[in-house]
Design a protein around this motif. Structure first.
Motif, short mmCIF file in Angstrom:
data_model
loop_
_atom_site.label_atom_id
_atom_site.label_comp_id
_atom_site.label_asym_id
_atom_site.label_seq_id
_atom_site.Cartn_x
_atom_site.Cartn_y
_atom_site.Cartn_z
N ILE A 134 16.11 45.84 -77.97
CA ILE A 134 15.65 44.72 -78.80
C ILE A 134 14.29 44.27 -78.27
O ILE A 134 14.08 44.23 -77.05
CB ILE A 134 16.64 43.55 -78.76
N SER A 135 13.39 43.92 -79.17
CA SER A 135 12.05 43.52 -78.73
C SER A 135 11.61 42.24 -79.45
O SER A 135 12.02 41.96 -80.58
CB SER A 135 11.04 44.63 -78.98
N HIS B 275 10.87 43.65 -74.11
CA HIS B 275 11.95 44.57 -74.49
C HIS B 275 13.18 44.31 -73.64
O HIS B 275 13.08 44.06 -72.44
CB HIS B 275 11.49 46.03 -74.33
N GLU B 276 14.34 44.38 -74.28
CA GLU B 276 15.60 44.13 -73.59
C GLU B 276 16.67 45.05 -74.17
O GLU B 276 16.81 45.18 -75.39
CB GLU B 276 16.03 42.67 -73.78
N GLN B 277 17.41 45.71 -73.27
CA GLN B 277 18.54 46.53 -73.69
C GLN B 277 19.75 45.61 -73.83
O GLN B 277 20.27 45.09 -72.84
CB GLN B 277 18.82 47.63 -72.66
N LEU C 295 20.23 36.55 -73.93
CA LEU C 295 19.12 37.13 -74.66
C LEU C 295 18.13 36.06 -75.11
O LEU C 295 16.91 36.29 -75.10
CB LEU C 295 19.64 37.91 -75.88
N ALA C 296 18.63 34.90 -75.50
CA ALA C 296 17.75 33.80 -75.90
C ALA C 296 16.87 33.35 -74.74
O ALA C 296 15.67 33.10 -74.91
CB ALA C 296 18.58 32.63 -76.42
N GLU C 297 17.47 33.28 -73.54
CA GLU C 297 16.70 32.90 -72.36
C GLU C 297 15.66 33.95 -72.02
O GLU C 297 14.53 33.64 -71.62
CB GLU C 297 17.66 32.70 -71.18
N ARG C 298 16.03 35.21 -72.17
CA ARG C 298 15.11 36.31 -71.87
C ARG C 298 13.90 36.31 -72.79
O ARG C 298 12.76 36.49 -72.36
CB ARG C 298 15.87 37.64 -72.00
N PHE C 299 14.11 36.08 -74.09
CA PHE C 299 13.03 36.16 -75.05
C PHE C 299 12.27 34.84 -75.23
O PHE C 299 11.05 34.84 -75.39
CB PHE C 299 13.57 36.59 -76.42
N PHE C 300 12.98 33.73 -75.23
CA PHE C 300 12.37 32.48 -75.67
C PHE C 300 12.34 31.37 -74.62
O PHE C 300 11.74 30.33 -74.86
CB PHE C 300 13.12 31.96 -76.92
N ILE D 80 13.15 39.07 -84.56
CA ILE D 80 13.19 40.07 -83.49
C ILE D 80 13.35 41.45 -84.13
O ILE D 80 13.64 41.56 -85.32
CB ILE D 80 14.35 39.81 -82.51
N ASN D 81 13.14 42.48 -83.33
CA ASN D 81 13.17 43.84 -83.86
C ASN D 81 14.14 44.72 -83.08
O ASN D 81 14.17 44.65 -81.85
CB ASN D 81 11.77 44.48 -83.77
#
Length: 388
Positions: free
Chosen positions: A111-112, A117-119, A161-166, A176-177
């Motif tokens: 996911i990017s 990028h995050e698996q 994931l929210a913490e990682r991206f935002f 997201i993609n």
């Protein structure tokens, strides 16, 4: 006093080499064991994030002689869902992917967002999933049919994931993609779908809205009869006679999943237990042999005024100093794990494991040296000097 103890040990370094090596290896094994224990305990303390009681997982494998159109398959799935919801004792039904809670199946995707990028673990579910498992929405809401607009499909992400991206920014409405653009409609609390000891990982939940669905979760009410499972099976077989249906309780799958997670820990505990026992016997034997060979020295020390407590402290102190030398080498090696970020574990896990392994070895050595030390303190000076 410390310098004197170090001199005594250094003078007998050849005799103690094998014990040094044994203590060094023991520390490394204990470090590995405590790392696993601390890691699993840290995961266990995390909130589960959903409710598994009175939930059934159903897999109905159906083969169609002639593959119907996709729309027809979707209608068949919806018809089966309505039939199941009509059974007394069932409060909710949700279609899910094969990697539903406590299964052995996994799925992940890259996911990017803004070149980050995050698996992430990838799950599929329908609109009733959140209500069935009673998950907690941190932000936004769980997706529904109303969220399906345009080409950007609605998704829900977890807190990690929210913490990682935002970071602290609100993710709702962001794009997201993965294999295409996805619009975030909500953030759900982290769910330990892999078991109570599973690591909390980034996760994304996508909406199932078409095709034939053969895996689903069923939530039973408190007053559900014992025959409810039988009625579920008959309902499925009535609509799809050629299907092969499996019904399991999520509670039972959780127990199996947790046991599988603990198997490596139990094996390590058994192996380290035998090693620690050998180390304890070795230390006890070395200290006991040293006391018997030094009866004259101990008798002389007591004759010139040494107390029983002083003799005991000296014997225990020698054993602790003897342990400190290989322990220091082991700590230097163990510290490399958090410094080099090996195995991608938190540094706090490694540090806690180092401290626990160190304290355990010191406690073990103290217990092994305490009895020979007390026996040495009971030596009569006159008898010891006469024997010498």
């Amino acid at each position: 006093m410390l310098q004197h103890l170090l001199t005594l040990i250094w003078n007998k370094k050849r005799q103690h080499f094998l014990l040094f090596l044994e203590l060094f290896i023991s520390f490394l094994v204990l470090f590995a064991v405590f790392t696993m224990l601390v890691y699993n305990y840290g995961n266990y303390r995390q909130p589960r994030g959903f409710e598994y009681e009175r939930v059934l997982t159903v897999a109905s494998f159906t083969r169609f002689p002639n593959e119907p159109p996709r729309d027809s398959l979707t209608q068949l799935s919806e018809q089966l869902k309505r039939s199941l919801q009509a059974i007394p004792g069932i409060s909710a039904v949700s279609f899910v992917s094969s990697n539903s809670p406590y299964t052995m199946s996994t799925s992940s995707n890259n996911i990017s967002y803004n070149n980050i990028h995050e698996q992430a673990d990838q799950y599929w579910a329908d609109d009733d999933y959140a209500r069935l498992l009673q998950v907690h929405m941190v932000r936004g809401k769980w997706f529904s049919r109303a969220d399906v607009t345009g080409t950007r499909r609605p998704v829900v992400i977890n807190e990690t994931l929210a913490e990682r991206f935002f970071g602290k920014e609100d993710p709702v409405g962001k794009i997201i993609n993965d294999d295409g653009e996805r619009r975030i409609v909500g953030v759900v609390r982290n769910m330990k779908i892999g078991g109570d000891y599973a690591e909390v990982r980034s996760a994304i939940y996508q909406r199932i809205d078409s095709g034939f669905q053969d895996k689903f979760l069923i939530k039973l009410t408190n007053s559900a009869a014992l025959s409810t499972e039988s009625r579920i099976y008959k309902t499925i077989m009535h609509q799809f006679p050629a299907s092969s249906t499996e019904i399991e309780k999520l509670e039972d799958k959780r127990v199996v999943k947790n046991r599988m997670s603990l198997i490596p820990v139990i094996l390590m505990l058994v192996i380290s237990g035998f090693l620690v026992l050998n180390v304890a016997l070795g230390i006890y034997g070395v200290v006991w042999y040293s006391v018997n060979k030094r009866r004259g020295e101990i008798g002389l020390r007591m004759a010139v005024g040494a107390t029983s407590g002083g003799i005991t402290r000296q014997i225990v102190g020698e054993a602790l100093v003897l342990t400190s030398l290989p322990l220091l080498l082991g700590i230097i090696l163990a510290v490399q794990f958090p410094l080099l970020h090996l195995f991608d574990l938190p540094a706090a896990t490694y540090i806690a494991a180092i401290l626990l392994a160190t304290l355990f070895l010191y406690a073990l050595v103290t217990l092994c040296a305490l009895y020979p030390g007390r026996q040495a303190a009971k030596i009569y000076p006159a008898v010891a000097l006469h024997e010498d």
